[in-house]
Design a protein around this motif. Structure first.
Motif, PDB file in Angstrom:
ATOM      1  N   GLU A   1       9.814   6.680   6.654  1.00 42.89           N
ATOM      2  CA  GLU A   1       9.166   7.937   7.025  1.00 42.89           C
ATOM      3  C   GLU A   1       7.967   7.680   7.948  1.00 42.89           C
ATOM      4  N   ILE A   2       7.186   6.652   7.635  1.00 40.60           N
ATOM      5  CA  ILE A   2       6.035   6.296   8.467  1.00 40.60           C
ATOM      6  C   ILE A   2       6.507   5.834   9.841  1.00 40.60           C
TER       7      ILE A   2
ATOM      8  N   GLY B   1       7.653   8.786  11.892  1.00 42.18           N
ATOM      9  CA  GLY B   1       6.510   9.542  12.391  1.00 42.18           C
ATOM     10  C   GLY B   1       5.834   8.848  13.563  1.00 42.18           C
ATOM     11  N   LEU B   2       5.690   7.511  13.467  1.00 40.89           N
ATOM     12  CA  LEU B   2       5.109   6.761  14.574  1.00 40.89           C
ATOM     13  C   LEU B   2       5.998   6.831  15.816  1.00 40.89           C
ATOM     14  N   GLY B   3       7.295   6.743  15.610  1.00 37.70           N
ATOM     15  CA  GLY B   3       8.225   6.836  16.735  1.00 37.70           C
ATOM     16  C   GLY B   3       8.152   8.181  17.429  1.00 37.70           C
TER      17      GLY B   3
ATOM     18  N   VAL C   1       0.825  -1.207   0.000  1.00 38.88           N
ATOM     19  CA  VAL C   1       0.000   0.000   0.000  1.00 38.88           C
ATOM     20  C   VAL C   1       0.859   1.257   0.000  1.00 38.88           C
ATOM     21  N   PHE C   2       1.833   1.322   0.896  1.00 40.05           N
ATOM     22  CA  PHE C   2       2.611   2.549   1.068  1.00 40.05           C
ATOM     23  C   PHE C   2       3.891   2.572   0.245  1.00 40.05           C
ATOM     24  N   GLY C   3       4.416   1.433  -0.090  1.00 40.61           N
ATOM     25  CA  GLY C   3       5.678   1.378  -0.826  1.00 40.61           C
ATOM     26  C   GLY C   3       6.852   1.320   0.130  1.00 40.61           C
TER      27      GLY C   3
END
Length: 96
Positions: free
Chosen positions: A33-34, A37-39, A25-27
């Motif tokens: 990067e995801i 951001g979660l971290g 889905v995201f590649g």
């Protein structure tokens, strides 16, 4: 007996399947990067929780709600009992 990896009631194959779907889905280029951001989000939540804990403990100390000397003495005594119990049971434990 076979032990399976479970995390939050999800098996190993389900985790692999979810990771595969996320990559599709995201590649692969967006995953770091995801994750970053979660971290950062988790870190902000942790910091906010620690700030709230410190504010509550400071206000409790100011209002003499919590006697820190008594709680420290109780914690010390509990740690002594815990250490004594671990020392005693250490000789009783069997290696598997």
């Amino acid at each position: 007996m076979i032990h399976q990896l479970t995390f939050l009631f999800i098996g190993g194959t389900e985790i692999v399947f979810v990771l595969l779907v996320v990559v599709l889905v995201f590649g692969a280029d967006k995953l770091p990067e995801i994750a970053r951001g979660l971290g950062k989000g988790i870190r902000q939540i942790k910091d906010a929780t620690n700030d709230i804990k410190h504010e509550i403990s400071n206000s409790a100390k100011e209002n003499n709600i919590i006697d820190t000397d008594v709680t420290k003495n109780v914690k010390d005594e509990l740690n002594k009992v815990k250490d004594d119990l671990e020392e005693f049971t250490g000789s009783l434990k069997r290696n598997k």
